[in-house]
Design an enzyme around this catalytic site. Structure first.
Site, PDB file in Angstrom:
ATOM      1  N   SER A  73       0.795  -1.240   0.000  1.00 57.33           N
ATOM      2  CA  SER A  73       0.000   0.000   0.000  1.00 57.33           C
ATOM      3  C   SER A  73       0.823   1.284   0.000  1.00 57.33           C
ATOM      4  CB  SER A  73      -0.942   0.020   1.206  1.00 57.33           C
ATOM      5  OG  SER A  73      -2.108  -0.695   0.894  1.00 57.33           O
ATOM      6  N   LYS A 111       0.062   3.817  -2.614  1.00 60.73           N
ATOM      7  CA  LYS A 111      -0.948   4.889  -2.559  1.00 60.73           C
ATOM      8  C   LYS A 111      -0.314   6.267  -2.397  1.00 60.73           C
ATOM      9  CE  LYS A 111      -4.507   1.717  -0.964  1.00 60.73           C
ATOM     10  NZ  LYS A 111      -4.344   0.660   0.021  1.00 60.73           N
ATOM     11  N   SER A 120      -6.166   3.571   4.255  1.00 65.31           N
ATOM     12  CA  SER A 120      -5.528   2.750   3.230  1.00 65.31           C
ATOM     13  C   SER A 120      -6.572   2.026   2.384  1.00 65.31           C
ATOM     14  CB  SER A 120      -4.562   1.746   3.873  1.00 65.31           C
ATOM     15  OG  SER A 120      -3.641   1.294   2.897  1.00 65.31           O
ATOM     16  N   LYS A 171       3.202   6.185   5.170  1.00 65.45           N
ATOM     17  CA  LYS A 171       2.269   5.140   4.726  1.00 65.45           C
ATOM     18  C   LYS A 171       2.769   3.758   5.118  1.00 65.45           C
ATOM     19  CE  LYS A 171      -1.467   4.107   2.625  1.00 65.45           C
ATOM     20  NZ  LYS A 171      -1.616   3.178   3.744  1.00 65.45           N
TER      21      LYS A 171
END
Length: 366
Positions: A41, A44, A106, A208
């Site tokens: 993730s 992102k 997320s 993140k």
């Protein structure tokens, strides 16, 4: 007294890791930093970057209504095994809300819905992601989707992800700031940010987390203490706790043992040199971009600037023309090297002054 040598960095558990100073770009420590691995993730962050860039270009707006398509909901919603935001299928929400659902929670569903809104399809959006990656110099990165869900050929590296995090904080601070939001509510569902460092360390403001079975536990973290920002990446860790502990240890080590200094600013004279056969008799030389260096704490005084400029400079010179090079050394290592350029133009002198300078140059060469 000599400053004590910098002790070795803490060694994170995982397949690859890096610690970088955001201002100077200096890699302070790392292992397997250019090894292509699944970024999960952390992908992102690039989705956020593309959205912010497209917004800055006027192609989308924060108030756009973004629809949670059936495709986005099926591929990334609650029924999948990944993280989701909770926006209802076939309903719309303002783009900025959908983006926070993607960043804080997320949400894979939110990432796909945003990709469809910006580019028509997730595949077209991935092509945009790769264009921006190229512009940012992320040479070992290739995106196949907007979420980071496992996909063939969807890879990045510790170094590239650190550069991406630095770029988001630098270029789009508002979009970056969403990463510090600790929890976000959609409908009746409130979810916390998975980056536990936000609770542990007030200097951490992003960025993140990521996890898939293929990628392991990943974390791109960033903290700012005083004027210094450090960015760490840990890929392929063994647990949520491990990636957080290791990232925190790296950041603490970096702040404790390194400092960053601005040495030269664009447009400010670094040196003034004599010019022959010009309407002016001297020229100011400077740099086109700020020169920053990261050094072990307490060693700033030992930096050695060196200039390479031809011993005889003969006009004309255009503004911005490279005239030489400035290097900054510590011990035997080059910490920074930049072109020295003319800060203003120097036109050729008239005929008589040129003749006179010809004679003077000949006289001085004897």
């Amino acid at each position: 007294a000599e400053p004590a040598p910098v002790p070795p960095p803490p060694e994170p558990v995982g397949e690859a890791w890096i610690l970088v100073d955001a201002a100077s770009g200096k890699v302070l420590a790392g292992e397997n930093i250019d090894e292509p691995l699944p970024p999960a993730s952390i992908t992102k962050v690039m989705t956020s970057y593309v959205i912010a860039a497209e917004m800055a270009a006027g192609k989308i707006s924060p108030d756009d209504q973004v629809r949670m398509s059936e495709n986005a909901w099926r591929k990334g919603g609650a029924s999948t095994d990944g993280s989701y935001s909770g926006f209802e299928v076939n309903q719309s929400a303002p783009l900025v809300e959908m983006e926070k659902g993607m960043v804080v929670q997320s949400g894979n569903d939110a990432a796909i819905a945003l990709a469809e809104h910006v580019a028509g399809s997730e595949q077209a959006f991935a092509a945009l992601m790769n264009q921006y990656a190229q512009r940012l110099g992320l040479t070992n990165t290739h995106f196949a989707n907007a979420t980071g869900l496992p996909d063939e050929g969807h890879v990045s590296t510790a170094r590239d992800l650190a550069m991406l995090g630095i770029a988001l904080a630098r270029d789009y601070p508002e979009a970056y700031s969403y990463n510090a939001i600790k929890e976000f509510t959609v409908g009746s569902i409130t979810q916390p940010n998975r980056n536990v460092l936000l609770w542990r360390d007030s200097s951490v403001d992003g960025i993140k987390t990521g996890h898939t079975s293929a990628a392991g536990y990943c974390l791109l973290a960033s903290a700012k203490r005083g004027d210094q920002r450090l960015v760490s990446v840990v890929l392929g860790s063994t647990s949520e706790r491990q990636r957080a502990d290791d990232s925190q240890a790296l950041l603490n080590w970096g702040f404790r043992f390194f400092e960053t200094h601005g040495l030269y600013e664009p447009g400010t004279a670094v040196a003034t040199q004599r010019v022959w056969k010009g309407q002016a008799d001297e020229i100011s030389l400077g740099v086109e971009s700020p020169v920053l260096v990261t050094v072990p704490r307490g060693r700033y005084e030992q930096l050695q600037p060196m200039m390479d400029v031809p011993s005889v400079l003969v006009a004309p010179f255009e503004q911005g023309q490279q005239v030489g090079t400035v290097r900054v050394m510590l011990d035997d290592e080059v910490l920074a090297e930049r072109p020295l350029v003319a800060l203003e133009p120097v036109e050729r002198a008239g005929f008589f002054k040129r003749i006179w300078h010809e004679i003077l140059m000949w006289w001085e060469s004897l």
